[in-house]
Scaffold this motif. Structure first.
Motif, short mmCIF file in Angstrom:
data_model
loop_
_atom_site.label_atom_id
_atom_site.label_comp_id
_atom_site.label_asym_id
_atom_site.label_seq_id
_atom_site.Cartn_x
_atom_site.Cartn_y
_atom_site.Cartn_z
N ALA A 33 62.99 -4.10 37.32
CA ALA A 33 63.78 -4.12 36.09
C ALA A 33 65.14 -4.76 36.31
N GLU A 77 58.52 -3.56 30.84
CA GLU A 77 58.59 -3.04 29.48
C GLU A 77 57.37 -2.18 29.16
N LEU A 127 57.77 1.20 31.02
CA LEU A 127 58.79 2.06 30.41
C LEU A 127 58.36 2.55 29.03
N ASP A 185 58.13 6.37 27.76
CA ASP A 185 58.79 6.80 26.52
C ASP A 185 57.79 7.46 25.56
N THR A 196 64.44 8.99 28.96
CA THR A 196 63.94 8.14 30.03
C THR A 196 65.10 7.40 30.70
N SER A 197 65.99 6.86 29.89
CA SER A 197 67.14 6.12 30.42
C SER A 197 68.03 7.02 31.27
N LEU A 255 66.19 7.60 34.60
CA LEU A 255 66.23 6.41 35.45
C LEU A 255 67.64 6.16 35.97
#
Length: 166
Positions: A99, A114, A117, A121, A139-140, A143
């Motif tokens: 990423a 993408e 992820l 999500d 999720t963000s 990470l």
């Protein structure tokens, strides 16, 4: 008639996942691949076409072997704390490096990242019954904790704050 392949392709791809996941694409030379995978240079090129070809195969394997089981586990999460713990304890090194390093410059890598992820999500949103944008935020955050290199510190503190039983 050519000689039979002298290496196990599955083992080579698995080793490539580990190598790329620990040192990133630009940190791995073809000589490193030959040495760590136990594959002759000609065999590597014949089988995968290029370093990038092997990288894409490794990234797809990482999605299947590491991200896939995470998505399955997230589907059973009952709260945000559990989801956060699952993500921060997963082996997502190659995904994170892809990423940050390759996705901005390589459309195929960007699509793989993408897709991975988005699967995480969707699993979080579905399991927790939350809107998609809130799942993306969770999720963000997870990470981000991994990127900071402190999943047991910040991740544990945040998951304790999110735990409805606490």
């Amino acid at each position: 008639m050519g000689r039979p392949r002298a290496f196990d392709e599955d083992q080579a791809v698995h080793a490539a996942v580990k190598l790329f996941g620990s040192r990133a694409y630009d940190g791995v030379s073809v000589d490193d691949l030959v040495t760590h995978l136990g594959v002759h240079r000609n065999s590597l090129y014949k089988t995968f076409g290029s370093k990038r070809g092997l990288y894409l195969v490794a990234l797809r394997r990482h999605r299947a072997d590491d991200v896939g089981p995470l998505v399955d586990a997230l589907g059973a999460a009952t709260d945000a704390a559990t989801a956060l713990r699952l993500v921060t304890s997963a082996d997502l090194g190659l995904l994170l490096l892809a990423a940050a390093e390759r996705a901005p410059a390589d459309e195929e890598v960007a699509a793989e990242v993408e897709a991975a992820l988005a699967a995480v999500d969707r699993a979080i949103a579905g399991a927790l019954g939350i809107p998609a944008d809130l799942a993306v935020a969770l999720t963000s955050a997870a990470l981000g904790i991994l990127l900071r290199g402190n999943p047991d510190g910040a991740g544990t503190a945040l998951s304790q704050r999110l735990d409805p039983r606490a």
